[in-house]
Design a protein around this motif. Structure first.
Motif, PDB file in Angstrom:
ATOM      1  N   LEU A 184       0.754  -1.351  -0.054  1.00 45.55           N
ATOM      2  CA  LEU A 184      -0.328   0.231   0.226  1.00 45.55           C
ATOM      3  C   LEU A 184       0.740   1.282   0.041  1.00 45.55           C
ATOM      4  O   LEU A 184       0.438   2.738  -0.465  1.00 45.55           O
ATOM      5  N   CYS A 185       2.528   1.077   0.251  1.00 48.26           N
ATOM      6  CA  CYS A 185       2.901   2.390   0.539  1.00 48.26           C
ATOM      7  C   CYS A 185       4.301   2.080  -0.669  1.00 48.26           C
ATOM      8  O   CYS A 185       4.933   0.877   0.075  1.00 48.26           O
ATOM      9  N   ALA A 186       4.522   2.982  -0.770  1.00 51.49           N
ATOM     10  CA  ALA A 186       6.371   3.228  -1.358  1.00 51.49           C
ATOM     11  C   ALA A 186       6.460   3.886  -0.729  1.00 51.49           C
ATOM     12  O   ALA A 186       6.431   4.979  -0.074  1.00 51.49           O
ATOM     13  N   HIS A 187       8.138   3.640  -0.789  1.00 50.78           N
ATOM     14  CA  HIS A 187       8.610   4.672   0.583  1.00 50.78           C
ATOM     15  C   HIS A 187      10.734   5.220  -0.588  1.00 50.78           C
ATOM     16  O   HIS A 187      11.262   4.385  -2.042  1.00 50.78           O
ATOM     17  N   GLY A 188      10.406   6.170  -0.139  1.00 50.10           N
ATOM     18  CA  GLY A 188      12.240   6.547  -0.662  1.00 50.10           C
ATOM     19  C   GLY A 188      13.205   7.416   0.970  1.00 50.10           C
ATOM     20  O   GLY A 188      13.236   6.701   1.394  1.00 50.10           O
ATOM     21  N   ARG A 189      13.766   7.972   0.102  1.00 47.29           N
ATOM     22  CA  ARG A 189      15.154   8.753   0.772  1.00 47.29           C
ATOM     23  C   ARG A 189      15.687  10.224   0.089  1.00 47.29           C
ATOM     24  O   ARG A 189      15.686  10.063  -0.727  1.00 47.29           O
ATOM     25  N   GLU A 190      15.470  11.130   0.574  1.00 46.83           N
ATOM     26  CA  GLU A 190      15.786  12.526   0.557  1.00 46.83           C
ATOM     27  C   GLU A 190      16.617  12.205   1.300  1.00 46.83           C
ATOM     28  O   GLU A 190      17.714  12.079   2.053  1.00 46.83           O
TER      29      GLU A 190
END
Length: 324
Positions: A304-310
């Protein structure tokens, strides 16, 4: 944005929850407070409610946990069950314990593109647990994006071109990206061949190492909601995800087939960079991030959720565990 959540999720014992996020992506936040004496008891008592929040919103944030690696491990097991090992790796990590890893070790000045964990594989974790051991001096958020919203935001003509799925191509060679030994977590070529055969991957041993190739869907039906979710890593695998100077240097040294990672449409034709730009725009519109604080624990439903990193400055240490 702060929203209203159902009564059964809003008040869990002495802890009041709130809904943060934007028009596309929301996360249920519980501030446990400095006076809580047994965090594990609270999590165990409200496990079903936490899992209900994950099933509906896709993400939960627990704040004000003590800096305790054993507590993190025990909460993972209470909420998600036995942790999974990180296999078929595509990015570098360091093992902290047998089941806890550092988050992807990517250059601090570069963003990590949004993705669902192991969506390039035929098996993936159901839940991810991110624990903030050290918050960055600046930046370093782990943004999330509702995969249902991303699917809707990707233009229909782009979804049509991706309809038959994505082909992932990898080339392993000494000193460039992950080694095949690290990726497959074995030193035995026969074990790699058996893994590839079992998981529908073609493989070719070369003078320099190993090439693999496999086909996976571009989207999935999420079983709890029955909704379509954008679920692939074409944007992360594709050569255009690399910094321009790095990309040009690699292409000047190696044939396309020898790039560490790349992605193609299901029929093997190149993906139009404009389509990947449209996917990135969908992620950008849907994504929501918050500043990490030491002791934060974010749990997400990986479908349900993708994620990344700044990008970030200073020291940053986010630990990750995965469960089914």
């Amino acid at each position: 944005m702060t929203g209203v959540i159902p009564e059964e999720l809003a008040q869990l014992g002495p802890v009041t929850g709130q809904l943060d996020g934007n028009d596309h992506t929301t996360i249920v936040v519980y501030g446990l407070g400095p006076d809580m004496t047994d965090h594990l008891d609270w999590v165990a008592a409200h496990r079903d409610s936490l899992r209900a929040a994950l099933a509906e919103h896709g993400a939960v944030l627990l704040r004000d946990l003590p800096a305790d690696l054993d507590l993190f491990d025990r909460i993972v097991r209470v909420v998600g069950g036995d942790p999974l090992r990180y296999t078929e790796r595509s990015t570098p990590r360091t093992s902290v314990t047998e089941s806890i890893y550092t988050s992807t070790e990517y250059p601090a000045d570069q963003p990590l593109p949004m993705h669902n964990e192991n969506s390039y594989s035929d098996s993936w974790p159901g839940h991810l647990f991110f624990y903030c051991d050290t918050a960055a001096a600046t930046g370093g958020a782990t943004p999330i994006a509702n995969s249902r919203a991303v699917f809707r935001l990707v233009p229909q003509e782009v979804r049509d071109r991706f309809a038959d799925g994505v082909v992932y191509a990898r080339a392993f060679r000494e000193g460039l990206g992950l080694s095949w030994q690290e990726s497959f977590q074995t030193d035995d070529p026969a074990a790699v061949e058996e893994y590839c055969a079992r998981h529908g991957q073609t493989f070719e041993w070369t003078e320099d190492g190993l090439r693999t190739r496999h086909h996976r869907p571009s989207h999935q039906t999420e079983p709890l909601t029955g909704e379509q979710v954008w679920f692939n890593q074409a944007n992360l695998f594709h050569v255009t995800s690399l910094d321009e100077e790095v990309r040009e240097a690699l292409l000047s040294l190696y044939d396309e087939a020898d790039l560490p990672r790349n992605a193609y449409l299901a029929d093997g034709t190149p993906i139009d960079p404009a389509d990947l730009a449209a996917v990135k725009a969908a992620y950008d519109e849907a994504s929501y991030g918050f500043p990490w604080r030491r002791g934060d624990l974010m749990i997400i439903n990986n479908m349900l959720c993708a994620h990344g990193r700044e990008p970030f400055t200073g020291a940053r240490r986010i630990l990750v565990a995965m469960t089914a």
